[in-house]
Design a protein around this motif. Structure first.
Motif, PDB file in Angstrom:
ATOM      1  N   SER A 570      10.124   8.995  -7.681  1.00 29.76           N
ATOM      2  CA  SER A 570       9.258  10.126  -7.419  1.00 29.76           C
ATOM      3  C   SER A 570       7.974   9.664  -6.735  1.00 29.76           C
ATOM      4  N   PHE A 571       7.186  10.631  -6.284  1.00 33.56           N
ATOM      5  CA  PHE A 571       5.908  10.306  -5.656  1.00 33.56           C
ATOM      6  C   PHE A 571       4.952   9.695  -6.670  1.00 33.56           C
ATOM      7  N   GLU A 572       5.013  10.095  -7.927  1.00 29.78           N
ATOM      8  CA  GLU A 572       4.161   9.504  -8.956  1.00 29.78           C
ATOM      9  C   GLU A 572       4.441   8.014  -9.107  1.00 29.78           C
ATOM     10  N   HIS A 573       5.752   7.663  -9.014  1.00 26.59           N
ATOM     11  CA  HIS A 573       6.097   6.243  -9.095  1.00 26.59           C
ATOM     12  C   HIS A 573       5.540   5.485  -7.894  1.00 26.59           C
ATOM     13  N   CYS A 574       5.616   6.095  -6.708  1.00 29.14           N
ATOM     14  CA  CYS A 574       5.053   5.468  -5.505  1.00 29.14           C
ATOM     15  C   CYS A 574       3.536   5.276  -5.659  1.00 29.14           C
ATOM     16  N   PHE A 575       2.840   6.264  -6.207  1.00 25.04           N
ATOM     17  CA  PHE A 575       1.405   6.153  -6.421  1.00 25.04           C
ATOM     18  C   PHE A 575       1.086   5.034  -7.410  1.00 25.04           C
ATOM     19  N   ALA A 576       1.917   4.921  -8.450  1.00 20.81           N
ATOM     20  CA  ALA A 576       1.681   3.876  -9.443  1.00 20.81           C
ATOM     21  C   ALA A 576       1.893   2.486  -8.861  1.00 20.81           C
ATOM     22  N   VAL A 577       2.771   2.373  -7.850  1.00 15.05           N
ATOM     23  CA  VAL A 577       3.021   1.067  -7.245  1.00 15.05           C
ATOM     24  C   VAL A 577       1.881   0.656  -6.325  1.00 15.05           C
ATOM     25  N   TYR A 578       1.359   1.599  -5.519  1.00 16.68           N
ATOM     26  CA  TYR A 578       0.348   1.253  -4.522  1.00 16.68           C
ATOM     27  C   TYR A 578      -1.086   1.332  -5.057  1.00 16.68           C
ATOM     28  N   SER A 579      -1.306   2.039  -6.118  1.00 14.75           N
ATOM     29  CA  SER A 579      -2.685   2.199  -6.610  1.00 14.75           C
ATOM     30  C   SER A 579      -3.339   0.885  -7.043  1.00 14.75           C
ATOM     31  N   PRO A 580      -2.659  -0.084  -7.652  1.00 16.58           N
ATOM     32  CA  PRO A 580      -3.356  -1.344  -7.979  1.00 16.58           C
ATOM     33  C   PRO A 580      -3.888  -2.090  -6.754  1.00 16.58           C
ATOM     34  N   PHE A 581      -3.305  -1.829  -5.580  1.00 18.07           N
ATOM     35  CA  PHE A 581      -3.763  -2.510  -4.375  1.00 18.07           C
ATOM     36  C   PHE A 581      -4.938  -1.780  -3.713  1.00 18.07           C
ATOM     37  N   PHE A 582      -4.891  -0.468  -3.673  1.00 13.78           N
ATOM     38  CA  PHE A 582      -5.870   0.292  -2.901  1.00 13.78           C
ATOM     39  C   PHE A 582      -6.927   0.996  -3.756  1.00 13.78           C
ATOM     40  N   LEU A 583      -6.649   1.278  -4.994  1.00 15.78           N
ATOM     41  CA  LEU A 583      -7.590   2.054  -5.797  1.00 15.78           C
ATOM     42  C   LEU A 583      -8.902   1.307  -6.060  1.00 15.78           C
TER      43      LEU A 583
END
Length: 615
Positions: A570-583
């Motif tokens: 899901s998109f939530e899973h995609c957000f959880a993967v990329y957020s540690p890099f960009f957040l």
């Protein structure tokens, strides 16, 4: 010359004095709330530049994780599934009843007989709800053939040759059902002369009034006959029962073939695999001329069943293939006996390497037909039925798997005394008998009746020459039933598969949908609609072919390799993967922008306050 040194505190004092003098130009100047210079834009410009660079990179990030999805016709899929589930597929049927040697000779009498037959047909339960039947979409035409001529009812049926059953050959033909069946076929012309025949498929029952016992026979083609002295009400009931129970339902109480008795693969292919098994080649080795049987017998079966499935045939000869069950010696019959209780253990899956077909794809159905030649230690080998008698065919079937025939070599007790293996070949007449049994097993696997009678509420009807008809590829009435029922099953499976694919795709927004899948779904819907159109026009064979294509395309789309090759998230899973890099970086940049904007506003207010004081 000595230098004159300025006191250390002179510079600081001078600067302080200058500042006090500068501040004294504006009375009540507060450096905490005022400033004389306009605030610069360099810091906020740099901060906003970094911030907007992140915003400009966001589309590239979304593009890099974009999933390609071909548009699927979800509305058409839902419409097809709902129509199949809510409305059973009904075929138009044409029935023709011919009454010979009856007194009534008026059109009113013919119309009354037609209404009476229709009313009795409507009394049979389930004749309107089952998919693949005629429902209420049928017409009944009646012809009265009497001494004064022929009279028809309002529903004009196929042409009937008046007086055709009054010649001198009638008595002779009635003595033999085979001869009378062919004679009726020549009289009716296959039902192709009628204007309402719909592809020539007219089901006819001829009632001959004679001073003899009542007898009902259903021929190899699309007609039957009732001969004898019979009253009007039982006569009409018998005609209606043959129309509904035999011609429409195929002589079975249930109106459709259940899914567990559909020996056709999801791709519409069936492989008939024939194997000759020599249990112990140390005793004897048997071979066969399979090509002759394939050309003479099996080719007709493949052609007759071609609307239902794409059938291919293969053969093999295996050695060292003992059975798994045990047999005991019976002194009375002088044979080895295995009972029906041993059938689940007869097939030795460890030693019988039957699954060697290269013609079968992943979803094709393979039907195995095995000729088992027992060893000398268990020859002759006979199958004992539950009531104690031995089987006439010496074979059995396993639903959805195939059939087995135990063939005992002639004089096997005498040959068992030989010391070395002997090479033999099964004689053509023996091989023909074996394959006649196989043809009966094919009929059972495809859901056809194996016996030659039908027992109904109005009496018993003889089903003529079913085995021979299947061998000659002329089993028309049964092929009609199979075509209608396979069409229903294929369309039901097509609607279910496409509906499952639609729900799966909509529930997983990140699923990849290739263009090939979209084309397969579109072609499947078109084939399903074409099948429904052919069914409404009474074209049974074309409807079966289209439904088979619709189901095959739907299965190909659902099991496409691109769907099963990756994991979907899901998109939530995609957000959880990329957020540690960009957040973390994005948060600091955002806070810097907020802080700099706030600072700039404060400094600008100080400048405005100084300007207001200076005025």
């Amino acid at each position: 010359m000595a230098e004159i040194a300025e006191p250390a505190g002179t510079s600081a004092a001078t600067s302080s004095t200058a500042g006090e003098k500068y501040n004294s130009d504006v009375p009540d100047f507060d450096p905490k709330t005022m400033r004389r210079t306009k605030p610069g834009l360099k810091r906020i410009f740099v901060t906003l530049t970094v911030f907007f660079s992140f915003l400009l990179g966001l589309p590239f990030l979304l593009k890099s994780i974009e999933i390609y999805r071909s548009l699927l016709p979800f509305r058409d899929i839902d419409s097809l599934s709902n129509s199949i589930d809510s409305t059973p597929l009904l075929f138009p049927c044409r029935f023709h009843a011919v009454f010979v040697n009856f007194d009534a000779s008026t059109e009113f009498a013919a119309d009354e007989l037609g209404f009476s037959i229709v009313s009795h047909m409507q009394k049979f339960p389930g004749s309107y709800q089952n998919c693949g039947t005629c429902g209420s979409n049928y017409t009944v035409s009646v012809t009265l053939d009497s001494d004064s001529g022929c009279v028809h009812n309002q529903n004009v049926g196929p042409a009937w040759r008046c007086g055709a059953l009054k010649d001198s050959k009638l008595d002779e033909n009635l003595k033999n059902d085979e001869d009378f069946d062919e004679y009726l076929e020549s009289v009716l012309g296959g039902g192709c002369e009628g204007s309402l025949s719909n592809d020539g498929k007219v089901y006819t029952v001829v009632v001959v009034n004679r001073d003899e016992g009542v007898r009902a026979v259903v021929g190899k083609h699309r007609h039957g006959w009732i001969v004898g002295r019979i009253l009007e009400v039982p006569m009409v009931e018998k005609v209606a029962e043959i129309f509904v129970k035999v011609f429409v339902n195929g002589g079975k109480e249930e109106g459709v073939i259940r899914s567990e008795f559909m020996p056709v693969g999801a791709d519409g292919k069936v492989v008939l695999s024939f194997s000759l098994l020599n249990a112990d080649p140390n005793d004897w080795i048997y071979d066969w001329d399979f090509q002759d049987i394939d050309d003479i017998l099996l080719a007709r079966i493949v052609e007759a069943l071609s609307p239902l499935a794409n059938i291919s045939v293969e053969s093999q000869v295996l050695y060292h293939t003992p059975k798994s069950s045990f047999a005991y010696w019976d002194e009375k019959q002088e044979s080895y006996i295995f009972s029906t209780k041993d059938l689940p253990f007869f097939v030795n899956s460890n030693e019988w390497h039957l699954d060697t077909s290269i013609a079968a794809d992943g979803r094709s159905k393979v039907l195995h037909f095995v000729v088992y030649v027992p060893s000398a230690r268990e020859c002759p080998l006979l199958l004992q039925l539950p009531h104690g008698e031995t089987s006439m065919t010496n074979g059995f079937i396993s639903p959805m798997w195939g059939g087995v025939v135990v063939w005992n070599p002639p004089g096997c007790l005498r040959d068992s005394e030989n010391t070395g293996p002997l090479m033999h070949k099964i004689l053509p007449q023996d091989l023909k008998k074996v394959f006649e049994v196989f043809m009966g097993q094919v009929r059972q696997l495809f859901g056809l009746k194996s016996d030659g009678i039908y027992v109904g509420a109005s009496g018993t009807s003889t089903l003529l020459a079913s085995e021979e008809a299947l061998q000659n590829g002329t089993l028309l009435k049964e092929l009609d039933v199979l075509s209608r029922q396979h069409t229903c099953f294929n369309l039901l499976q097509c609607g279910t598969t496409l509906g499952s694919l639609s729900r799966l795709v909509q529930s997983l927004p990140r699923m990849i949908i290739m263009d090939e899948i979209g084309k397969q779904v579109t072609f499947s819907l078109e084939a399903a609609k074409l099948s429904q159109i052919n069914a409404s026009q009474g074209n049974f064979d074309a409807s079966a072919v289209s439904s088979r294509q619709a189901r095959s395309l739907a299965e190909d789309a659902f099991y496409h390799p691109s769907i099963m090759s990756v994991s979907y998230y899901s998109f939530e899973h995609c957000f959880a993967v990329y957020s540690p890099f960009f957040l973390p970086v994005s948060l600091h940049v955002l806070l810097a922008v907020v802080r700099e904007v706030k600072r700039y506003k404060q400094e600008r207010e100080k400048y405005k306050a100084w300007k207001a004081k200076g005025r």
